[in-house]
Design an enzyme around this catalytic site. Structure first.
Site: not given
Ligand code: DOR
Length: 436
Positions: A63-64, A177, A302, A306
């Site tokens: 996830h960028f 998912h 994954d 954050h």
């Molecule tokens: O823990 C997670 N974070 N699981 C996900 O499915 C999405 C991801 C995120 O994009 O932060």
């Protein structure tokens, strides 16, 4: 004449064997894998004596955050972190802002990546309850991503009818998912005053299993290619050991394979919070065994950055997810150093299988005629993961404080050096091609 490049003196992990060999590259492609004595003249050379050469790693779940959440990461910082970690290609998820659920949003991402990505890129198109035409018609995607349970962002397809429509119509790979939204909701009600240590009870094995079973059932009913992302429970392993038809493939993350509850939550707090959650040791051990047995086909991170500020919020407000793209290979090479895996397995789980699972053309293997995507690693280098050395914009890692053995020295993408001992060069990353 194409520019030639010779990597000599190293040990090469080929699809058949790990052997001393030289690699001759012409332009973007591997021209030949040669015996150690065979050293033709080349425009450029690299002495890999004492080093090991693996196929470039394909991280098939990142996830960028670009566009919309670029204070956490963007395609430039994420792909730079990838390059530092020996990851030569990434597949990126659609829960950006806006979500990648339209042809325009996908085209915008591809354009941005073409300008700033250090490595090769591919994207998922996100499924909603009403974009069936889009998911089946947009050009060249890794697959269709369905959030069957809600996680970060608001992408969710949780009704059996909507799911059935997606599985029924079209041919593209569907990546899920798998956590059952109704069970997640009911569990949240039960744990009104929940603490972090309830995270893996709320997001229960039952929630994961129910959703995985439904996805497999729909895949079987419509003969549809299904990829199950980040498997997390021994119950799913048990189910898949009996029910894994040819068109179903499965992935696990290093976190789920190597970390366990409750210790990781005691040590790392909400930094360890992700969806699906890290569970107790029995689950972790079942996942590792499933990987060895081929029930789990491949590993991806994954990578879900954050900020530390967001992660410092109390449980319930802190977002789920952790970064990982740049530590994927060192973490797994450390398992080789410990005797828990072989180099062949690392190449298989991190490069070859992702290329096969996603039908990525001419990558994933050190093979003549394939793109020169590779990583040269020092299997003996030991380094403790430190926050200051993290390239991801989020600036932290769940592996901080751990000494890892085996680090990338040089990363090559399409015949161009993108990373060499802390230095980066832009300009070699390309869009991946997916065979349909
Ligand atoms: O823990 C997670 N974070 N699981 C996900 O499915 C999405 C991801 C995120 O994009 O932060």
């Amino acid at each position: 004449m194409e520019k030639t490049f010779l990597i000599y003196g190293g040990t090469v992990v080929t699809p058949r064997e790990t052997i001393p060999a030289n690699i001759l590259i012409a332009g973007e492609k591997i021209q030949a894998i040669l015996s150690p004595e065979d050293k033709p003249h080349a425009d450029e050379t690299f002495d890999a004596t004492g080093l090991t050469i693996l196929p470039g790693i394909i991280d098939a779940q990142v996830h960028f955050r670009d566009p919309g959440l670029t204070y956490k990461e963007d395609l430039e910082t994420g792909s730079r972190a990838a390059a530092a970690g020996g990851v030569t290609s990434f597949l990126e998820m659609p829960n950006t802002k806006p979500a990648t659920t339209t042809a325009q949003a996908l085209a915008d991402k591809k354009k941005r990546a073409s300008e700033v990505s250090y490595v090769n890129y591919g994207f998922f198109i996100g499924a909603t309850k009403d974009n069936l035409d889009v998911i089946n018609s947009v050009p060249n995607v890794a697959g269709i991503k369905i959030f069957m349970g809600s996680s970060t962002g608001d992408l969710l397809v949780d009704t059996p009818e909507a799911l059935e429509e997606i599985f029924k119509n079209g041919k593209r790979l569907i990546a899920v998912h798998a956590e059952d939204e109704a069970i997640l909701k009911a569990n949240k009600e039960k744990f009104r005053q929940a603490t972090l240590h309830n995270h893996y009870a709320i997001r229960s094995p039952e929630a994961a299993l129910t959703s995985t079973k439904l996805a497999v059932k729909l895949s079987q009913k419509y003969n549809r290619r299904l990829h199950i992302l980040h498997l997390s429970s021994k119950e799913e392993v048990e189910f898949l050991s009996q029910n894994k038809p040819w068109q179903v493939t499965v992935e696990a993350t290093p976190q789920h394979l190597l970390l366990s509850a409750p210790e990781i939550y005691d040590q790392k707090g909400t930094l360890a919070q992700m969806n699906p959650p890290i569970r107790t040791r029995d689950h972790r051990d079942a996942l590792w065994q499933a990987l060895e047995e081929g029930i789990i086909d491949m590993i991806a991170t994954d990578h879900a950055p954050h900020t530390l500020e967001e992660k410092a919020r109390p449980y319930g407000e802190a977002p789920s997810g952790m970064p990982g793209v740049e530590t994927l290979l060192p973490v797994m090479l450390t398992e080789v150093a410990k005797g828990n895996a072989t180099l062949d397995q690392i190449a298989m789980w991190l490069a070859e299988r992702p290329a096969i699972v996603y039908s990525i053309e001419n990558r994933g293997f050190l093979r003549e005629g394939y793109f020169a995507d590779l990583v040269i690693v020092d299997m003996n280098e030991k380094r403790t993961v430190k926050r200051e050395q993290i390239y991801s914009r989020c600036g932290w890692s769940i592996w901080e404080g751990q000494e890892l053995t085996g680090w990338p020295v040089l990363t090559m993408v399409n015949g161009g050096i993108v990373y060499h001992r802390g230095n980066f060069t832009l300009g070699s990353g390309k869009e991946l091609t997916f065979r349909e």
